[in-house]
Design an enzyme around this catalytic site. Structure first.
Site, PDB file in Angstrom:
ATOM      1  N   TRP A 193      -8.710  -3.700  -1.613  1.00 22.18           N
ATOM      2  CA  TRP A 193      -8.586  -4.950  -2.340  1.00 22.18           C
ATOM      3  C   TRP A 193      -9.450  -6.023  -1.708  1.00 22.18           C
ATOM      4  O   TRP A 193     -10.096  -6.812  -2.396  1.00 22.18           O
ATOM      5  CB  TRP A 193      -7.127  -5.355  -2.382  1.00 22.18           C
ATOM      6  CG  TRP A 193      -6.631  -6.199  -3.526  1.00 22.18           C
ATOM      7  CD1 TRP A 193      -5.417  -6.826  -3.542  1.00 22.18           C
ATOM      8  CD2 TRP A 193      -7.232  -6.518  -4.785  1.00 22.18           C
ATOM      9  NE1 TRP A 193      -5.244  -7.503  -4.750  1.00 22.18           N
ATOM     10  CE2 TRP A 193      -6.356  -7.337  -5.522  1.00 22.18           C
ATOM     11  CE3 TRP A 193      -8.460  -6.193  -5.363  1.00 22.18           C
ATOM     12  CZ2 TRP A 193      -6.650  -7.835  -6.797  1.00 22.18           C
ATOM     13  CZ3 TRP A 193      -8.757  -6.678  -6.644  1.00 22.18           C
ATOM     14  CH2 TRP A 193      -7.850  -7.488  -7.330  1.00 22.18           C
ATOM     15  N   ASN A 197       0.917   3.571  -5.256  1.00 21.28           N
ATOM     16  CA  ASN A 197       2.379   3.619  -5.319  1.00 21.28           C
ATOM     17  C   ASN A 197       2.853   4.755  -6.212  1.00 21.28           C
ATOM     18  O   ASN A 197       3.813   5.453  -5.892  1.00 21.28           O
ATOM     19  CB  ASN A 197       2.921   2.273  -5.803  1.00 21.28           C
ATOM     20  CG  ASN A 197       2.749   1.183  -4.774  1.00 21.28           C
ATOM     21  OD1 ASN A 197       3.462   1.122  -3.788  1.00 21.28           O
ATOM     22  ND2 ASN A 197       1.756   0.329  -4.990  1.00 21.28           N
ATOM     23  N   ARG A 219     -10.367  -5.926  11.265  1.00 22.39           N
ATOM     24  CA  ARG A 219     -10.121  -5.537  12.659  1.00 22.39           C
ATOM     25  C   ARG A 219     -11.047  -4.428  13.136  1.00 22.39           C
ATOM     26  O   ARG A 219     -11.316  -4.308  14.326  1.00 22.39           O
ATOM     27  CB  ARG A 219      -8.671  -5.077  12.815  1.00 22.39           C
ATOM     28  CG  ARG A 219      -7.645  -6.176  12.694  1.00 22.39           C
ATOM     29  CD  ARG A 219      -6.253  -5.639  12.897  1.00 22.39           C
ATOM     30  NE  ARG A 219      -5.895  -4.608  11.930  1.00 22.39           N
ATOM     31  CZ  ARG A 219      -4.799  -3.863  11.982  1.00 22.39           C
ATOM     32  NH1 ARG A 219      -3.967  -4.024  12.998  1.00 22.39           N
ATOM     33  NH2 ARG A 219      -4.529  -2.979  11.049  1.00 22.39           N
ATOM     34  N   LYS A 234       6.343  -4.599  -9.474  1.00 20.38           N
ATOM     35  CA  LYS A 234       5.670  -3.538 -10.229  1.00 20.38           C
ATOM     36  C   LYS A 234       5.326  -2.352  -9.336  1.00 20.38           C
ATOM     37  O   LYS A 234       5.230  -1.220  -9.807  1.00 20.38           O
ATOM     38  CB  LYS A 234       4.433  -4.081 -10.941  1.00 20.38           C
ATOM     39  CG  LYS A 234       3.426  -4.829 -10.062  1.00 20.38           C
ATOM     40  CD  LYS A 234       2.279  -3.979  -9.630  1.00 20.38           C
ATOM     41  CE  LYS A 234       1.273  -4.800  -8.829  1.00 20.38           C
ATOM     42  NZ  LYS A 234       0.100  -4.034  -8.400  1.00 20.38           N
ATOM     43  N   GLU A 256       2.533  -0.299  -0.830  1.00 19.99           N
ATOM     44  CA  GLU A 256       3.296  -1.537  -0.645  1.00 19.99           C
ATOM     45  C   GLU A 256       4.717  -1.424  -1.192  1.00 19.99           C
ATOM     46  O   GLU A 256       5.654  -2.046  -0.683  1.00 19.99           O
ATOM     47  CB  GLU A 256       2.582  -2.703  -1.350  1.00 19.99           C
ATOM     48  CG  GLU A 256       1.270  -3.122  -0.711  1.00 19.99           C
ATOM     49  CD  GLU A 256       1.461  -4.176   0.342  1.00 19.99           C
ATOM     50  OE1 GLU A 256       2.567  -4.279   0.901  1.00 19.99           O
ATOM     51  OE2 GLU A 256       0.492  -4.905   0.612  1.00 19.99           O
TER      52      GLU A 256
END
Length: 331
Positions: A15, A259, A35, A194, A284
């Site tokens: 993203w 997901n 990172r 969602k 997530e």
């Protein structure tokens, strides 16, 4: 106007890569914090993120890459956070500079586990950022389709419409259309919920349920989402708008949905740990399920789908038995 403002992207995932790609269309320079030192070196040398959306080619003259979050924050007026919510608190603890004069936009679809708050609320409560300086970037939009330059839609929500318009304009392009909303809380909760419903869709698919059941599941999911969000933040909203229903559908049905993929593995018999180990990206919805379930203990909304996913993921209940029972409560 947007050319005079400075933007920073915080995160190194798909993203974040997609947002960096969108920003680079309209801006001459952006700061980009990640990172991973080797990823930074790879982008500087080969113009691609080696780990996410590797087909995207960057003009490295436009990128101010850094592994120091403070450098990126100091550089920018607008800061877009695009890292998994489970890691946000730890990243923010690395800050030594202030966010007080910054405009924060979240592209994070989840709840911060340490505070059980959505990201906007976390910045407001923990860092005293006023809501008019906080915004949300949501879909329906998959990063993978941005990389492929397929027509995609964004919803930009902020209490200050001028800031929402600014971000919408800066992210828009030939294949990106962006609209604005004043429902900061609702759109962010919808983006979190969602993912839970997408896990449910994946579990159902893994168990062998077909398209007929999936359509009933998604129909019930949008009504459940409406009930949950109304309890959290009551205002006039159309739950059938793209930011709510559209984002739910693309996450529940798309082959790009991590997901749904995670849920599919659970439905096929993977343990939570083994499914997480096999996936290279964070789902997530796993973390959101626990947070939403716990929050709803206080709200009392009727949420049979969230309850079913929680039972499978956190109570170790048999997915086949849980979903058989769930089918009796859907209509």
């Amino acid at each position: 106007m947007s050319e005079k403002l400075k933007f920073a992207v915080i995160g190194g995932g798909s993203w974040a890569t997609a947002i960096a790609k969108m920003l680079c269309v309209n801006l001459s320079e952006i700061a980009w914090y990640m990172r991973n030192d080797s990823a930074i070196e790879h982008i500087q040398k080969y113009k691609h993120n080696p780990n996410y959306l590797s087909s995207v080619e960057f003009d490295t003259n436009k990128l101010k890459l850094t592994n120091n979050i403070n450098e990126a924050i100091e550089y920018a007026d607008y800061i877009i956070f695009a890292i998994p919510s489970a890691f946000l608190d730890a990243e923010l603890k690395n800050m030594t500079v202030s966010l007080a004069d910054k405009i924060i936009f979240s592209a994070i679809k989840g709840i911060v586990p340490e505070t059980s708050l959505i990201v906007g609320e976390h910045f407001h409560i923990q860092y005293d950022i006023p809501y008019y300086n906080i915004g949300v970037i949501t879909g329906p939009c998959h990063a993978e389709e941005v990389a492929l330059e397929r027509l995609s839609y964004l919803t930009i929500a902020c209490g200050d419409p001028d800031k929402a318009k600014m971000v919408a304009k800066t992210l828009s392009g030939n294949y990106i259309k962006a609209k604005i909303s004043d429902d900061i809380i609702g759109t962010e909760y919808a983006a979190m919920l969602k993912n839970i419903y997408s896990i449910a869709a994946g579990i159902a698919h893994g168990l062998g349920y077909g398209d007929n059941f999936q359509s009933v599941l998604m129909s019930n999911a949008i009504r459940e989402m409406k009930k949950f969000i109304r309890k959290v933040h009551k205002m006039k909203r159309n739950i059938n708008d793209s930011a709510y229903l559209g984002d739910l559908l693309v996450t529940g049905y798309s082959v790009f949905s991590r997901n749904r993929m995670f849920g599919n593995m659970i439905g096929k018999g993977y343990t939570v740990k083994s499914a997480m180990m096999e996936m290279s990206m964070v789902a997530e919805g796993y973390y959101a399920t626990k947070s939403a379930y716990k929050l709803n203990q206080g709200y009392g909304a009727k949420t049979p789908i969230i309850d079913a996913v929680y039972a499978v993921l956190y109570e170790g209940k048999d997915a086949k038995a849980v979903f058989r029972k769930l089918t009796e409560s859907l209509d």
